[in-house]
Design an enzyme around this catalytic site. Structure first.
Site, PDB file in Angstrom:
ATOM      1  N   TYR A  10     -14.992   4.291   7.319  1.00  0.00           N
ATOM      2  CA  TYR A  10     -15.429   2.905   7.089  1.00  0.00           C
ATOM      3  C   TYR A  10     -16.884   2.654   7.440  1.00  0.00           C
ATOM      4  O   TYR A  10     -17.235   1.587   7.928  1.00  0.00           O
ATOM      5  CB  TYR A  10     -14.501   1.940   7.825  1.00  0.00           C
ATOM      6  CG  TYR A  10     -13.144   1.882   7.159  1.00  0.00           C
ATOM      7  CD1 TYR A  10     -12.948   1.085   6.042  1.00  0.00           C
ATOM      8  CD2 TYR A  10     -12.087   2.659   7.607  1.00  0.00           C
ATOM      9  CE1 TYR A  10     -11.732   1.053   5.396  1.00  0.00           C
ATOM     10  CE2 TYR A  10     -10.857   2.637   6.975  1.00  0.00           C
ATOM     11  CZ  TYR A  10     -10.688   1.821   5.866  1.00  0.00           C
ATOM     12  OH  TYR A  10      -9.488   1.789   5.218  1.00  0.00           O
ATOM     13  N   HIS A  16      -7.357  -0.044  -3.956  1.00  0.00           N
ATOM     14  CA  HIS A  16      -8.357   0.720  -3.215  1.00  0.00           C
ATOM     15  C   HIS A  16      -8.738   1.872  -4.142  1.00  0.00           C
ATOM     16  O   HIS A  16      -7.845   2.606  -4.573  1.00  0.00           O
ATOM     17  CB  HIS A  16      -7.773   1.320  -1.941  1.00  0.00           C
ATOM     18  CG  HIS A  16      -7.328   0.295  -0.934  1.00  0.00           C
ATOM     19  ND1 HIS A  16      -6.529   0.615   0.137  1.00  0.00           N
ATOM     20  CD2 HIS A  16      -7.596  -1.024  -0.836  1.00  0.00           C
ATOM     21  CE1 HIS A  16      -6.317  -0.476   0.857  1.00  0.00           C
ATOM     22  NE2 HIS A  16      -6.943  -1.484   0.283  1.00  0.00           N
ATOM     23  N   HIS A  36       0.851  -1.200   0.000  1.00  0.00           N
ATOM     24  CA  HIS A  36       0.000   0.000   0.000  1.00  0.00           C
ATOM     25  C   HIS A  36       0.887   1.250   0.000  1.00  0.00           C
ATOM     26  O   HIS A  36       1.879   1.302   0.722  1.00  0.00           O
ATOM     27  CB  HIS A  36      -0.887  -0.023   1.253  1.00  0.00           C
ATOM     28  CG  HIS A  36      -1.941   1.018   1.266  1.00  0.00           C
ATOM     29  ND1 HIS A  36      -1.698   2.329   1.614  1.00  0.00           N
ATOM     30  CD2 HIS A  36      -3.256   0.943   0.968  1.00  0.00           C
ATOM     31  CE1 HIS A  36      -2.828   3.013   1.528  1.00  0.00           C
ATOM     32  NE2 HIS A  36      -3.782   2.202   1.141  1.00  0.00           N
ATOM     33  N   ASP A  83     -13.170   2.789  -0.959  1.00  0.00           N
ATOM     34  CA  ASP A  83     -12.371   3.096   0.221  1.00  0.00           C
ATOM     35  C   ASP A  83     -12.848   4.396   0.852  1.00  0.00           C
ATOM     36  O   ASP A  83     -13.414   5.258   0.164  1.00  0.00           O
ATOM     37  CB  ASP A  83     -10.897   3.199  -0.215  1.00  0.00           C
ATOM     38  CG  ASP A  83      -9.934   3.075   0.948  1.00  0.00           C
ATOM     39  OD1 ASP A  83     -10.368   2.690   2.043  1.00  0.00           O
ATOM     40  OD2 ASP A  83      -8.742   3.365   0.748  1.00  0.00           O
ATOM     41  N   HIS A  84     -12.611   4.520   2.137  1.00  0.00           N
ATOM     42  CA  HIS A  84     -12.857   5.765   2.878  1.00  0.00           C
ATOM     43  C   HIS A  84     -14.095   6.517   2.413  1.00  0.00           C
ATOM     44  O   HIS A  84     -13.991   7.534   1.738  1.00  0.00           O
ATOM     45  CB  HIS A  84     -11.664   6.723   2.730  1.00  0.00           C
ATOM     46  CG  HIS A  84     -10.443   6.216   3.389  1.00  0.00           C
ATOM     47  ND1 HIS A  84      -9.333   6.996   3.562  1.00  0.00           N
ATOM     48  CD2 HIS A  84     -10.127   5.019   3.912  1.00  0.00           C
ATOM     49  CE1 HIS A  84      -8.397   6.285   4.163  1.00  0.00           C
ATOM     50  NE2 HIS A  84      -8.843   5.080   4.389  1.00  0.00           N
ATOM     51  N   CYS A 107      -3.615   2.310  -4.356  1.00  0.00           N
ATOM     52  CA  CYS A 107      -4.650   3.094  -3.693  1.00  0.00           C
ATOM     53  C   CYS A 107      -4.716   4.452  -4.375  1.00  0.00           C
ATOM     54  O   CYS A 107      -3.798   5.268  -4.256  1.00  0.00           O
ATOM     55  CB  CYS A 107      -4.327   3.235  -2.204  1.00  0.00           C
ATOM     56  SG  CYS A 107      -5.502   4.287  -1.353  1.00  0.00           S
TER      57      CYS A 107
HETATM   58  C1  DNO Z   1      -6.357   2.862   5.333  1.00  0.00           C
HETATM   59  C2  DNO Z   1      -5.960   1.596   4.688  1.00  0.00           C
HETATM   60  C3  DNO Z   1      -4.574   1.194   5.130  1.00  0.00           C
HETATM   61  C4  DNO Z   1      -4.141  -0.142   4.560  1.00  0.00           C
HETATM   62  C5  DNO Z   1      -2.789  -0.544   5.061  1.00  0.00           C
HETATM   63  C6  DNO Z   1      -2.358  -1.887   4.579  1.00  0.00           C
HETATM   64  O1  DNO Z   1      -7.472   3.187   5.384  1.00  0.00           O
HETATM   65  O2  DNO Z   1      -6.056   1.653   3.345  1.00  0.00           O
HETATM   66  O3  DNO Z   1      -4.588   1.139   6.524  1.00  0.00           O
HETATM   67  O4  DNO Z   1      -5.053  -1.114   4.933  1.00  0.00           O
HETATM   68  O5  DNO Z   1      -1.833   0.393   4.724  1.00  0.00           O
HETATM   69  O6  DNO Z   1      -1.329  -2.320   5.397  1.00  0.00           O
END
Ligand code: DNO
Length: 360
Positions: free
Chosen positions: A334, A275, A208, A320-321, A246
């Site tokens: 989340y 992501h 990531h 994501d987020h 991501c």
């Molecule tokens: C945050 C996530 C990260 C991800 C880590 C993987 O929201 O995308 O915490 O899970 O970096 O180790």
């Protein structure tokens, strides 16, 4: 593309597997055992219990996220070998229960950082994660940890596990003098040990990116641009040494051209997981997270999904987020609603791209 969702486990999530299963087009999870400390072995029993529960809900569990790397490995301390052995045992255990991809990161101390976990979005009354480097000016790392812990509605946040932060001051001191090249050398040592095992058991590692995409608090960070990831994939040349692309983390720096980066690593077969989310730029090192829709942020989701479709169509994806909307209370970033809307929107783009390309 397989659409997935992050779930923290029964005792640790405000969302149920049943709710996740009811999101259209959801194939499974990017799962996590969020109670495991970095460096600890994930036992077969623990993995089996988690995976069985996910399967019983009608979902797949082919991706596991946040198998955190112990700081001693990142710092290259003599104790690293024992933690690498543990990591290898975890990889083998996960493979036994059908896991195909492990998402992790190699960021010193902090995983992701925000200066506000619930920044009001005036236009629509929702709130989102937010970062303004100016706000850090007066805050030291300890202040930020305190603020983050207070703002997380009682949930643990990924990367902010209390045991990792308990010895924060000591760890920060230990990092003094470790350069990005040192960190990369330690990373290579780790990859050289684990990647042959991954190849043997059929697991792909997905690193990531740094979030935000620049160094913070003077710590070395080596994963926030195409050039950085070119170096990382070259540290140990194997399709098992890949990235979790991501879009929002890399996209926090407007100089990162996200569709171009996807194409670059997609064509190399180095994107086992993604992501996908949107960000809105507010100034220099200043942004907030937006809904997934292209026009509500600064990333072009159509171009992003098209790059995925054309260069890494078999990757695992998750929204994501999300923002907090409809008065939901949950773990910042989340909640259920905005991420479910995000998944549906991304699936819609995918269907359109797929049908258009079949016609042509
Ligand atoms: C945050 C996530 C990260 C991800 C880590 C993987 O929201 O995308 O915490 O899970 O970096 O180790």
């Amino acid at each position: 593309m397989k659409m997935t969702f992050r779930w923290y486990g029964e005792n640790s999530d405000s969302i149920s597997l049943k709710q996740i299963r009811q999101i259209p087009g959801m194939s499974g999870l990017m799962g996590v055992l969020d109670y495991k400390a970095a460096g600890e072995v994930w036992t077969e029993d623990e993995i089996k219990a988690y995976v069985d529960q996910v399967h019983a809900a009608g979902l797949e569990c082919e991706v596991i996220e946040s198998v955190n790397v112990h700081e001693d490995i990142k710092m290259g301390l003599p104790t690293r070998d024992k933690y690498i052995e543990n990591y290898i045992t975890t990889i083998r255990n996960l493979a036994k229960y059908g896991i195909k991809v492990i998402v992790y990161n190699f960021m010193p101390v902090f995983d992701w950082l925000r200066t506000d976990l619930a920044h009001p979005i005036d236009e629509d009354g929702s709130n989102s994660l937010y970062f303004d480097e100016k706000d850090l000016g007066t805050m030291g790392p300890m202040d930020l940890v305190k603020k983050t812990a207070e703002g997380c509605n009682g949930f643990s946040l990924p990367g902010w596990e209390p045991e990792r932060l308990a010895e924060l001051e000591t760890t920060l001191k230990q990092y003094e003098g470790i350069t990005p090249d040192d960190l990369r050398a330690n990373y290579k040592y780790f990859l050289d040990a684990i990647i042959p095992v991954c190849e043997e058991v059929g697991i792909r590692m997905a690193c990531h990116p740094d979030d935000p995409a620049w160094p913070v608090f003077g710590l070395p960070r080596i994963a926030h641009s195409q050039e950085d990831f070119d170096k990382i994939v070259a540290l140990h040349d194997s399709p098992a040494n890949g990235l979790c692309l991501c879009t929002g983390s890399l996209g926090s720096n407007p100089e990162n051209d996200i569709p171009a980066i996807i194409r670059h690593f997609g064509e190399m077969n180095r994107i086992p997981a993604m992501h996908i989310r949107n960000v809105k730029y507010l100034g220099y090192h200043h942004f907030r997270e937006a809904s997934h829709l292209s026009k509500e942020g600064d990333l072009d989701m159509f171009e992003i999904m098209k790059a995925v479709y054309e260069t890494c169509p078999d990757t695992y994806v998750r929204p994501d987020h999300g923002r907090m909307i409809w008065d939901e209370v949950g773990r910042p970033g989340y909640g259920l609603y905005d991420r479910a809307l995000g998944a549906t929107y991304l699936n819609g783009l995918w269907e359109a791209i797929d049908k258009m390309s079949r016609k042509n």
